[in-house]
Design a protein around this motif. Sequence first.
Motif, short mmCIF file in Angstrom:
data_model
loop_
_atom_site.label_atom_id
_atom_site.label_comp_id
_atom_site.label_asym_id
_atom_site.label_seq_id
_atom_site.Cartn_x
_atom_site.Cartn_y
_atom_site.Cartn_z
N VAL A 40 46.73 163.96 35.48
CA VAL A 40 46.12 162.63 35.34
C VAL A 40 47.06 161.63 34.68
O VAL A 40 46.97 160.42 34.94
CB VAL A 40 44.76 162.62 34.57
CG1 VAL A 40 43.65 163.19 35.42
CG2 VAL A 40 44.86 163.32 33.26
N THR A 41 47.98 162.11 33.85
CA THR A 41 48.92 161.17 33.22
C THR A 41 49.86 160.55 34.25
O THR A 41 50.30 159.41 34.10
CB THR A 41 49.76 161.86 32.11
OG1 THR A 41 50.47 162.96 32.69
CG2 THR A 41 48.88 162.37 30.99
N ASP A 44 47.81 157.87 35.85
CA ASP A 44 47.74 156.78 34.87
C ASP A 44 49.03 155.95 34.90
O ASP A 44 48.98 154.71 34.96
CB ASP A 44 47.49 157.40 33.49
CG ASP A 44 47.29 156.37 32.40
OD1 ASP A 44 46.46 155.47 32.60
OD2 ASP A 44 47.96 156.47 31.36
N ASP A 45 50.17 156.63 34.87
CA ASP A 45 51.47 155.91 34.92
C ASP A 45 51.59 155.06 36.17
O ASP A 45 52.03 153.91 36.11
CB ASP A 45 52.64 156.91 34.92
CG ASP A 45 52.87 157.51 33.54
OD1 ASP A 45 52.31 156.98 32.56
OD2 ASP A 45 53.61 158.50 33.46
N ARG A 48 49.28 151.97 35.95
CA ARG A 48 49.75 151.00 34.95
C ARG A 48 50.98 150.26 35.45
O ARG A 48 51.24 149.13 35.07
CB ARG A 48 50.06 151.71 33.63
CG ARG A 48 48.87 152.48 33.10
CD ARG A 48 48.26 151.92 31.86
NE ARG A 48 49.24 151.66 30.84
CZ ARG A 48 49.06 150.81 29.83
NH1 ARG A 48 47.93 150.15 29.75
NH2 ARG A 48 50.00 150.63 28.93
N SER A 55 43.96 149.02 31.46
CA SER A 55 44.08 149.88 30.27
C SER A 55 43.93 151.36 30.66
O SER A 55 43.34 151.69 31.69
CB SER A 55 43.02 149.51 29.24
OG SER A 55 41.75 149.89 29.71
N HIS A 56 44.45 152.22 29.77
CA HIS A 56 44.29 153.66 29.98
C HIS A 56 42.81 153.99 30.13
O HIS A 56 42.42 154.77 30.99
CB HIS A 56 44.84 154.44 28.78
CG HIS A 56 46.31 154.34 28.62
ND1 HIS A 56 47.20 154.78 29.57
CD2 HIS A 56 47.06 153.84 27.61
CE1 HIS A 56 48.44 154.56 29.15
NE2 HIS A 56 48.38 153.99 27.96
N ASN A 57 42.01 153.37 29.27
CA ASN A 57 40.56 153.62 29.29
C ASN A 57 39.94 153.37 30.65
O ASN A 57 39.15 154.17 31.14
CB ASN A 57 39.85 152.73 28.27
CG ASN A 57 39.78 153.40 26.92
OD1 ASN A 57 40.06 154.60 26.82
ND2 ASN A 57 39.43 152.65 25.89
N ILE A 59 41.41 153.27 33.55
CA ILE A 59 41.90 154.22 34.55
C ILE A 59 41.20 155.57 34.40
O ILE A 59 40.70 156.12 35.38
CB ILE A 59 43.44 154.37 34.43
CG1 ILE A 59 44.12 153.03 34.75
CG2 ILE A 59 43.96 155.46 35.37
CD1 ILE A 59 45.54 152.90 34.26
N TYR A 60 41.11 156.04 33.17
CA TYR A 60 40.44 157.33 32.95
C TYR A 60 38.96 157.25 33.29
O TYR A 60 38.38 158.20 33.81
CB TYR A 60 40.65 157.82 31.51
CG TYR A 60 42.03 158.42 31.33
CD1 TYR A 60 42.27 159.76 31.63
CD2 TYR A 60 43.09 157.64 30.89
CE1 TYR A 60 43.54 160.31 31.50
CE2 TYR A 60 44.37 158.19 30.75
CZ TYR A 60 44.59 159.51 31.05
OH TYR A 60 45.84 160.05 30.93
#
Length: 146
Positions: A40-41, A44-45, A48, A55-57, A59-60
């Motif tokens: 998932v990171t 996320d990258d 972004r 925001s990360h939030n 996306i998650y």
Amino acid sequence: MTELIDDALHILKENKYKITKQRKSLLTYLSQYEESYVDVTVVDDYMRNQYPGMSHNTIYRNIKEFKEMGLVEQRMNGERACVKYQCDFSHKHHHHFICTSCSKVVELDSCPLGYFENQLPGYKIEEHKFELHGICDECQEKLVKS
Ligand SMILES: [Zn+2]
Ligand SMILES: [Zn+2]
Ligand SMILES: [Zn+2]
């Protein structure tokens, strides 16, 4: 590939989610991972990078909503959460074979739960995880050749 996205967009609509540019590109990105998991990171990258204001939030949260709608599947790889695009929207509950060499994921037809239920009469099984690991046919062929 577009057909794959269309089904997912349809499910989004059914669940009353707005089809935003971000959600669409997140789905498009994830649809590359139909046969393997991605960290998932990494997702996320990517997001972004595409949308620096996101925001990360957010996306998650989007990934979590996709998971709840059955658009993606999630598993833990040790401590790390990994996701993949849903194998089959009409056959949500299923299990996988995962190749330990190339990480390919193969959808399995049957679920062994009934077999165990028979051994536990009167019990209520609330959760089960079942996954096969090994070397896929293609990797075995490569091993023989090298
Ligand atoms: Zn699957
Ligand atoms: Zn393999
Ligand atoms: Zn099962």
